[in-house]
Structure formats: C-alpha cells, structure tokens
Design an enzyme around this catalytic site. Structure first.
Site, PDB file in Angstrom:
ATOM      1  N   ASP A   1       6.485   4.209 -10.731  1.00 31.27           N
ATOM      2  CA  ASP A   1       7.388   4.064  -9.582  1.00 31.27           C
ATOM      3  C   ASP A   1       8.854   3.964  -9.983  1.00 31.27           C
ATOM      4  O   ASP A   1       9.483   2.911  -9.915  1.00 31.27           O
ATOM      5  CB  ASP A   1       6.974   2.866  -8.707  1.00 31.27           C
ATOM      6  CG  ASP A   1       5.834   3.253  -7.766  1.00 31.27           C
ATOM      7  OD1 ASP A   1       5.428   4.443  -7.780  1.00 31.27           O
ATOM      8  OD2 ASP A   1       5.339   2.381  -7.035  1.00 31.27           O
TER       9      ASP A   1
ATOM     10  N   ARG B   1       2.284  13.641  -8.978  1.00 32.06           N
ATOM     11  CA  ARG B   1       2.313  12.951 -10.265  1.00 32.06           C
ATOM     12  C   ARG B   1       0.904  12.632 -10.742  1.00 32.06           C
ATOM     13  O   ARG B   1      -0.047  12.633  -9.970  1.00 32.06           O
ATOM     14  CB  ARG B   1       3.206  11.717 -10.205  1.00 32.06           C
ATOM     15  CG  ARG B   1       2.592  10.538  -9.511  1.00 32.06           C
ATOM     16  CD  ARG B   1       3.541   9.332  -9.560  1.00 32.06           C
ATOM     17  NE  ARG B   1       2.967   8.211  -8.848  1.00 32.06           N
ATOM     18  CZ  ARG B   1       3.653   7.161  -8.422  1.00 32.06           C
ATOM     19  NH1 ARG B   1       4.954   7.099  -8.618  1.00 32.06           N
ATOM     20  NH2 ARG B   1       3.049   6.174  -7.796  1.00 32.06           N
TER      21      ARG B   1
ATOM     22  N   GLY C   1       0.826  -1.215   0.000  1.00 35.14           N
ATOM     23  CA  GLY C   1       0.000   0.000   0.000  1.00 35.14           C
ATOM     24  C   GLY C   1       0.850   1.252   0.000  1.00 35.14           C
ATOM     25  O   GLY C   1       2.076   1.205   0.068  1.00 35.14           O
TER      26      GLY C   1
ATOM     27  N   ASP D   1       3.781  -4.867  -7.401  1.00 31.17           N
ATOM     28  CA  ASP D   1       3.139  -3.618  -6.967  1.00 31.17           C
ATOM     29  C   ASP D   1       3.625  -2.436  -7.795  1.00 31.17           C
ATOM     30  O   ASP D   1       3.067  -1.338  -7.683  1.00 31.17           O
ATOM     31  CB  ASP D   1       3.399  -3.361  -5.477  1.00 31.17           C
ATOM     32  CG  ASP D   1       4.871  -3.446  -5.125  1.00 31.17           C
ATOM     33  OD1 ASP D   1       5.461  -4.526  -5.328  1.00 31.17           O
ATOM     34  OD2 ASP D   1       5.434  -2.435  -4.672  1.00 31.17           O
TER      35      ASP D   1
ATOM     36  N   GLY E   1       2.646   3.719   1.467  1.00 29.56           N
ATOM     37  CA  GLY E   1       3.233   4.012   2.776  1.00 29.56           C
ATOM     38  C   GLY E   1       3.604   5.472   2.934  1.00 29.56           C
ATOM     39  O   GLY E   1       3.727   5.990   4.041  1.00 29.56           O
ATOM     40  N   ARG E   2       3.829   6.123   1.785  1.00 27.72           N
ATOM     41  CA  ARG E   2       4.237   7.533   1.846  1.00 27.72           C
ATOM     42  C   ARG E   2       3.612   8.311   0.696  1.00 27.72           C
ATOM     43  O   ARG E   2       4.208   9.250   0.176  1.00 27.72           O
ATOM     44  CB  ARG E   2       5.749   7.642   1.773  1.00 27.72           C
ATOM     45  CG  ARG E   2       6.344   6.950   0.564  1.00 27.72           C
ATOM     46  CD  ARG E   2       7.735   7.416   0.330  1.00 27.72           C
ATOM     47  NE  ARG E   2       8.362   6.612  -0.708  1.00 27.72           N
ATOM     48  CZ  ARG E   2       9.554   6.875  -1.195  1.00 27.72           C
ATOM     49  NH1 ARG E   2      10.232   7.893  -0.748  1.00 27.72           N
ATOM     50  NH2 ARG E   2      10.061   6.119  -2.137  1.00 27.72           N
TER      51      ARG E   2
HETATM   52  P1  AMP Z   1       8.597   1.019  -3.947  1.00 28.44           P
HETATM   53  O1  AMP Z   1       9.289  -0.263  -4.244  1.00 28.44           O
HETATM   54  O2  AMP Z   1       9.491   2.209  -3.776  1.00 28.44           O
HETATM   55  O3  AMP Z   1       7.563   1.280  -4.990  1.00 28.44           O
HETATM   56  O4  AMP Z   1       7.876   0.883  -2.519  1.00 28.44           O
HETATM   57  C1  AMP Z   1       7.495  -0.320  -1.954  1.00 28.44           C
HETATM   58  C2  AMP Z   1       6.634  -0.094  -0.739  1.00 28.44           C
HETATM   59  O5  AMP Z   1       7.358   0.560   0.303  1.00 28.44           O
HETATM   60  C3  AMP Z   1       5.401   0.729  -0.963  1.00 28.44           C
HETATM   61  O6  AMP Z   1       4.394   0.188  -0.161  1.00 28.44           O
HETATM   62  C4  AMP Z   1       5.814   2.100  -0.470  1.00 28.44           C
HETATM   63  O7  AMP Z   1       4.715   2.896  -0.085  1.00 28.44           O
HETATM   64  C5  AMP Z   1       6.681   1.745   0.715  1.00 28.44           C
HETATM   65  N1  AMP Z   1       7.666   2.790   1.059  1.00 28.44           N
HETATM   66  C6  AMP Z   1       8.759   3.114   0.356  1.00 28.44           C
HETATM   67  N2  AMP Z   1       9.439   4.103   0.994  1.00 28.44           N
HETATM   68  C7  AMP Z   1       8.752   4.427   2.106  1.00 28.44           C
HETATM   69  C8  AMP Z   1       8.945   5.370   3.183  1.00 28.44           C
HETATM   70  N3  AMP Z   1       9.994   6.186   3.231  1.00 28.44           N
HETATM   71  N4  AMP Z   1       8.011   5.402   4.143  1.00 28.44           N
HETATM   72  C9  AMP Z   1       6.952   4.591   4.114  1.00 28.44           C
HETATM   73  N5  AMP Z   1       6.724   3.682   3.156  1.00 28.44           N
HETATM   74  C10 AMP Z   1       7.607   3.588   2.160  1.00 28.44           C
HETATM   75 MG    MG Z   2       5.962   1.099  -5.594  1.00 30.20          MG
END
Ligand code: AMP
Ligand code: MG
Length: 487
Positions: free
Chosen positions: A264, A178, A92, A254, A94-95
């Site tokens: 992403d 975005r 989900g 994801d 997260g940020r």
């Molecule tokens: P990504 O591979 O960067 O697309 O992110 C994978 C997951 O990690 C997603 O659920 C993001 O929302 C979460 N995520 C990445 N960086 C952060 C952060 N600094 N704080 C909270 N959640 C994060």
């Molecule tokens: Mg992602």
C-alpha cells in the site's frame, strides 16, 4: 462476462473458500475505455500470463476486472486497522478486489489484486476509484523496491480506465493490477479477532501459516511461532527500509503484511537530506510515521497483532500475554542486528569487525549527515569513491570538513571495500521530484519520463553516465515536498 483465459491461466480462490467471513464476492466497475499505461512483461511471464495477450483488448479487460475467468470469484477482503493509532473496526477493500490466486513459475501462490476497480461494500464515503498518478506512483515505487532487494508487492500493470475521477481537480482514472504473496494484514487478524469467532481466527492463522510461514506448523506452539515469524520478517523489512531511506508514510496496521512484504504505497517517499524527523505525508501532522519512527511503529503494530492472536496462544490469557510479550521482545534485537549489519555493508566493512568499533563510527556518521543535511543516497554512493582514493565527491557534501576528514580517516583505516559498497548502495532510487515529473507527464499522456525513470530504478546499482540526473537530489526550486494519500 465469464470466459476462459488462454491456456494455463487459472485463478484459484483459496482465500475466499477458506475464509468466507473475510471475503465479499464483488465485481469491478465497468471501465469505459481501458488503455494500457504500463505492463510488467517479466512479471506477467513469471505468473504464466502471456504479455501479448494482456496487451490485447481482452487482456486489458482482465486487468481492470471486467473479464473474469471461469475459475475466479473476485472478492473484496475485510480487515480492520489502527489508523494513526485510532482503531477502525471495519476498513476492508473499499476500492480493491482480490481476483484470485495464481501459481507462479516457481510454484508459489501469488495474489492477483486490483486497486481502483470501483466501490465495494467497504467503500464508506469513498468513490472506489483511483487516479492515474497515484497508481503509477505505486507501480514505480514497488518495482524500485523490488529491484533494491526489499520485499514488496509487485506491480503488474496500470490501465487507464477512461473514467474521470474527482479529486481537487478532475483526473484520469486508472486501475493498478498488483501481485502479492498474499494480502493478509495485521488488520485481517484484528478483524477476525473482533468478530469473537475463535474458529475463524484459528482458520486465518492456519491459512497464514500455510502460505507464509509453513515451518510454524511444525513448532510446538504453531500460533506463537507464526507471531514470531511475523516479528522477524517485519524487523528485517523495516531495517531494509531504513537503510535505503524509504518512508512508508502510512504504517497503519491495515498496511502491514503478515508476509513481510511492503504494501500500500500511498504517501510514501524517499529520504533525501538525512534527518530522522523527516515526514512527507500531508496527513501525518504529528510525525507518527516519520522516517526515524518506523521501527518503533512496526513494533507497536506487532503488539496489536499479538493482541489479536492472544486467544490462540494459551487458554490462560495471562500466560498468553506473557508469551506474546516475550516473543515481541525479540523485535528490537532482530531489528538492530539487521540494521547494523546493513550499515556495515553500506560502509563496505567486513562482517568480522568488532561492533564496539563500527557502532560508534556509524553513529557519528549519522550525526554528521544530519548536521550537514547530506543527501542519503548519493552520499553512500560517493563514499565508495573515497574508498578508492577520491574523497572529494563525498567530502564536498559536508559543512564541517574537518569533522568529516576525521571520521573518514578512521573509516579508511578499516579497509572498506568499494566494490562491495557499489553492490549495496543504489545509484538510483525513485526520487520524489523525478516521480512527480513522471506522474505529471503521464497524467498528460506522455509516458516517456515514466519509462526512463523505470529504466533507472529497476536497475539501481548499475551506474550509467547517461542517467546522471536520476542520481541527483532534487534541485533547490523543488522546495519542501509533500505527499498525499492515494485516495
Ligand atoms: P489506505 O490507507 O490507502 O491503504 O486505505 C485505507 C482504507 O481506505 C482502505 O480500507 C481503503 O480501501 C479505503 N479507501 C481508500 N481510498 C478509497 C476510495 N477512493 N474509495 C473507497 N475506499 C477507499
Ligand atoms: Mg491500505
């Protein structure tokens, strides 16, 4: 605070309304001192947002999620995902937050989404924040991809928040705004499927059909048609990545969309010396997401989508598996057809040529490129000069000159069209050393290198002599490149 935006700006919440199980209403963290780093005025206009208003203090507050129009309910979206092959049932946003949907000038529904806007209930151990560098990287690379004709989420703005972010060092924080045709991911379907609520899965599939693949609604089996449409759009997308030398770096389920847009941008990078084994991401130890693996990984991810959709494909699960397998079987052919057609175009060859002639020619070229570690982008650009009679710029890149000459003779005999080559082979891509240079400067408040880089990569096919250094591969001393996740 909730206020009305200037005329004609309306943010809808159809995702949150139709799929409340996948949406957690949430607010962005307050940005203490928002400052605009970059704004995409043309995209703003396309969305019916006044660029001048977006630059105003209220506009900036919208862009960091601190000013929410009355019509909007920002949400964090739930999704699951296979990360490097391992399943995570609850990822989900997260940020990130979906602010809502905008109808653009051509009547299309587009998501307006923020990244780096603070912790949400999906943040797990993360701080919910993003640093200026990685958000600008996404901004630049997404806009470069768009200019290259590759489907992608778009970048509207990056706003520095005035909040420091702790990484290996303390860095300035930022929010990326975005735009996407939606943020539905393979992982969204995995999440819905894992709830066991088939009604939810069906609603999600209907929502995806409505937004992205409306023709599927008319098909005899709409959910199978949805799957087939995603297979086709991803086959086409990944072929485009391969043709331009793009390495996504973190093709988790994801991070794969239902729309067929690239999404992403984390540890992504562009190939320089041609080598299918190229990996730039520091976390991709096994090379799972290496350049040459991307088509296979896309197919693997689509198999995970198929699994999630099985209950909608047939009441008989064995029958459902057979249907899904057959539809997924189209991927390889669609990918190969798209890639081969793209390669012929890169070589300036006419569509009518016999595949039994062009296919070995392409295969041998790739071997030569790899043997001599030739820079992918400048080679194809220089090859147009060879079609115009000056082979030296391309030829000089090879160690085995005789082998190149022999190849070139066969290629020239097919009468390549250099003008057509210049329209498909970019002069400018966001080269890794230039991106790093621009991000480092921007982190130290100098935006000029970023602006120059954007000028080059958002008009990639028009060679401009004054932008010579933007066309060249990284200098020797740049060394071997590593990218890091944008966390
Ligand atoms: P990504 O591979 O960067 O697309 O992110 C994978 C997951 O990690 C997603 O659920 C993001 O929302 C979460 N995520 C990445 N960086 C952060 C952060 N600094 N704080 C909270 N959640 C994060
Ligand atoms: Mg992602």
């Amino acid at each position: 605070m909730s206020v009305a935006l200037p005329p004609t700006v309306a943010l809808d919440g159809s995702f949150a309304r139709e799929l409340p199980e996948l949406a957690v209403a949430w607010q962005a963290e307050e940005a203490p001192d928002p400052r605009l780093l970059v704004l995409n005025a043309a995209l703003a206009a396309e969305l019916g947002l006044d660029p001048d208003w977006l630059r105003s203090p209220d506009g900036l507050r919208l862009l960091v999620g601190n000013l929410i129009p009355e019509s909007a309910t920002p949400v964090a979206q739930a999704y699951a995902g296979h990360q490097f092959g391992g399943y995570s049932p609850r990822l989900g946003d997260g940020r990130a937050l979906l602010l809502g949907e905008v109808v653009d000038a051509s009547g299309r529904l587009r998501d307006l989404h923020l990244k780096g806007s603070g912790r949400t209930p999906f943040a797990r151990g993360g701080d919910g924040l993003a640093a200026v560098g990685p958000m600008l990287r996404e901004y630049v690379v997404a806009e470069a991809m768009h200019a290259l004709g590759i489907p992608t989420t778009r970048s509207l703005a990056v706003v520095a928040t005035g909040r420091p972010v702790r990484r290996e060092t303390v860095l300035p924080g930022a929010v990326l705004a975005r735009v996407a045709s939606s943020h539905l991911r393979v992982g969204s379907f995995q999440y819905a499927r894992a709830t066991g609520d088939i009604g939810l899965l069906r609603r999600l599939a209907d929502h995806a059909i409505g937004r992205h693949h409306p023709d599927a609604a008319e098909a005899e089996q709409p959910y199978l048609a949805l799957f087939e449409a995603v297979v086709a759009t991803q086959a086409s997308l990944v072929a485009k990545w391969m043709l331009v030398g793009f390495i996504h770096g973190v093709m988790n389920t994801d991070n794969m969309t239902i729309s067929g847009e690239t999404i992403d941008y984390g540890p992504c990078a562009f190939l320089e010396a041609f080598d299918p084994a190229t990996v730039y991401s520091s976390i991709d130890h096994g090379g799972r997401y290496a350049y040459g693996n991307q088509p296979v990984v896309a197919e693997w991810n689509l198999a995970r989508l198929a699994e999630a959709l099985l209950p909608l494909l047939s009441d008989d699960q064995q029958q459902a598996v057979a249907l899904a397998e057959e539809s997924l079987g189209a991927f390889r052919h669609q990918y190969s057809a798209a890639w081969s057609a793209g390669m012929r175009a890169k070589l300036g060859l006419s569509h009518g040529l016999d595949e039994t002639v062009t296919s070995p020619l392409v295969g041998e070229l790739l071997t030569l490129l790899q043997q001599s570690s030739v820079d992918h982008t400048s080679f194809f650009r220089d090859l147009a000069s060879a079609a115009r009679g000056d082979a030296e710029p391309a030829r000089g890149r090879f160690l085995d000159l005789a082998a190149f000459d022999a190849w070139s003779e066969r290629w020239c005999a097919l009468d390549p069209d250099p003008g057509a080559m210049d329209r498909v082979n970019p002069a400018y891509i966001p080269r890794n050393h230039l991106v790093e240079e621009a991000l480092t400067a921007a982190t130290e408040a100098d935006l000029a290198p970023l602006e120059r880089l954007l000028e080059a990569v958002t008009d990639p096919y028009r060679a401009r002599p004054e932008l010579g250094r933007y066309a060249d591969p990284a200098p020797e001393h740049f060394g071997s490149y590593r990218t890091f996740c944008g966390t």
